[in-house]
Motif scaffolding. Structure first.
Motif: not given
Length: 185
Positions: A163-165, A134-136, A127-129, A139-140
């Protein structure tokens, strides 16, 4: 000094391995621990315990990515310390918020067997890959480093609302992804 050489020093049982780890990754590990504990002294103790943990883990482990290996040790030590502290005083902070956010999309692994845990880990990595970079990173920062929304927004130079969205959308995607992979929530 290169990571490969530092790992070799651990395998040789040379105390220089600890000094080199501290020099190269001390700030990184302190950042992780301090985000979780919000206390410089406790964070420094976790970092010191990280070197001891690495000493005991190598051998038999021979990490390919030393930064990730040390970061994981630090994170686990800090989370354990935080759990003990919270049990003593039942305070607030980022950890309960992070766990609540993830509870809606990631199954509880407390009762999972090893096969289920491995499947979940592999699914999370896939999923992370698949996420945009930027989203990854966001998230991390939130769910691995336990950084606050405010700190992430500052470090990324974007609004807290964005960031929240981004995190909300990523959690929704994660939930759908895990369901598609057959991982029961």
């Amino acid at each position: 000094m290169e990571d490969k050489r530092i790992v070799e020093l651990y395998w040789e049982r040379s105390e220089q391995a600890i000094a080199e780890s501290e020099r190269k990754y001390g700030t990184y590990c302190h950042y992780i621990a301090n985000n979780i504990l919000s206390n410089n002294e406790d964070a420094q103790e976790c970092v010191n315990d990280t070197w001891l943990g690495a000493w005991h883990a190598m051998p038999p482990h021979k990490p390919i990515k030393l930064a990730a290996f040390l970061g994981k040790i630090t994170r686990n030590l800090a989370l354990n310390r935080r759990e003990r502290t919270m049990a003593e005083k039942r305070g607030g902070g980022e950890i309960p918020l992070v766990l609540d956010e993830l509870a809606e999309c990631v199954p509880d692994t407390a009762s999972a067997d090893l096969t289920e845990e491995i499947a979940l880990r592999q699914a999370l990595n896939a999923f992370l890959r698949a996420l945009p970079e930027e989203t990854m990173i966001i998230f991390l920062q939130r769910y691995f480093y336990c950084a606050s929304v405010r700190d992430i927004a500052k470090s990324r130079a974007i609004s807290e609302n964005r960031i929240k969205v981004t995190l909300h959308r990523a959690r929704n995607k994660l939930k759908l992804f895990l369901e598609k992979e057959g991982i029961v929530l």
